[in-house]
Design a protein around this motif. Structure first.
Motif, PDB file in Angstrom:
ATOM      1  N   ASN A  65       0.828  -1.214   0.000  1.00 22.80           N
ATOM      2  CA  ASN A  65       0.000   0.000   0.000  1.00 22.80           C
ATOM      3  C   ASN A  65       0.858   1.258   0.000  1.00 22.80           C
ATOM      4  OD1 ASN A  65      -2.378  -1.450   0.050  1.00 22.80           O
ATOM      5  ND2 ASN A  65      -2.684  -1.233   2.249  1.00 22.80           N
ATOM      6  N   ALA A 105       0.976   3.943  -3.009  1.00 26.13           N
ATOM      7  CA  ALA A 105       0.642   5.344  -2.720  1.00 26.13           C
ATOM      8  C   ALA A 105       1.771   6.274  -3.155  1.00 26.13           C
ATOM      9  CB  ALA A 105       0.334   5.524  -1.235  1.00 26.13           C
ATOM     10  N   VAL A 141      -2.811   5.381  -9.357  1.00 27.57           N
ATOM     11  CA  VAL A 141      -3.995   4.740  -8.796  1.00 27.57           C
ATOM     12  C   VAL A 141      -4.319   3.439  -9.536  1.00 27.57           C
ATOM     13  CG1 VAL A 141      -6.459   5.030  -8.316  1.00 27.57           C
ATOM     14  CG2 VAL A 141      -4.887   6.921  -7.970  1.00 27.57           C
ATOM     15  N   PHE A 162      -2.987   0.600  -7.689  1.00 19.83           N
ATOM     16  CA  PHE A 162      -3.810   0.325  -6.518  1.00 19.83           C
ATOM     17  C   PHE A 162      -5.036  -0.490  -6.913  1.00 19.83           C
ATOM     18  CE2 PHE A 162      -7.488   1.711  -4.006  1.00 19.83           C
ATOM     19  CZ  PHE A 162      -7.130   1.139  -2.798  1.00 19.83           C
ATOM     20  N   GLN A 201      -9.185  -0.833   1.297  1.00 19.02           N
ATOM     21  CA  GLN A 201      -8.073  -0.077   0.762  1.00 19.02           C
ATOM     22  C   GLN A 201      -8.489   1.312   0.304  1.00 19.02           C
ATOM     23  OE1 GLN A 201      -6.277  -2.593  -2.147  1.00 19.02           O
ATOM     24  NE2 GLN A 201      -5.042  -3.643  -0.620  1.00 19.02           N
ATOM     25  N   PHE A 230      -6.555   6.012   0.833  1.00 21.62           N
ATOM     26  CA  PHE A 230      -6.336   7.231   0.043  1.00 21.62           C
ATOM     27  C   PHE A 230      -7.205   8.396   0.490  1.00 21.62           C
ATOM     28  CE2 PHE A 230      -4.662   3.984  -2.786  1.00 21.62           C
ATOM     29  CZ  PHE A 230      -3.466   4.560  -3.135  1.00 21.62           C
TER      30      PHE A 230
END
Length: 118
Positions: A88, A92, A97, A100, A113, A117
């Motif tokens: 993570n 980040a 994104v 992710f 998750q 953000f």
């Protein structure tokens, strides 16, 4: 300990290697960001090398972060719970994104998750 036996010469541990790498990079150009993550006792010398490098650095715009994986007594300034939190953090930091979203689709934990953000 996790049943790990690390056999290395006295002067050839992770801390020495990290120190050498940082010094070599500093000669080429200013080192402005260091992220050092580790999950066991053998990583403590590595954390010390990063701390010493950062404190000796003249760079005002440099950032050094030591992160222990798992909460325990450590020289690291930060910690994450486990390997999924390491992922993570790296996602980040990448700012992408899409990485992710791809990761969330693999482990099915999209809902938990998303808060990362926020």
């Amino acid at each position: 300990l996790k049943g790990i036996l690390e056999v290395v010469p006295k002067k050839l541990h992770k801390g020495h290697i990290v120190k050498q790498m940082l010094e070599e990079e500093q000669k080429k150009s200013a080192v402005d960001f260091v992220l050092c993550m580790g999950d066991d006792i053998s990583d403590e010398k590595m954390f010390s090398s990063v701390i010493n490098f950062a404190s000796d650095s003249d760079e005002r715009n440099s950032y050094a972060f030591n992160v222990a994986v798992g909460k325990k007594p450590t020289k690291a300034s930060f910690f994450v719970e486990d390997a999924s939190e390491v992922c993570n953090v790296l996602v980040a930091l990448s700012g992408d994104v899409r990485l992710f979203e791809r990761q969330a689709s693999y482990d099915g934990s999209r809902a938990s998750q998303e808060d990362f953000f926020s």
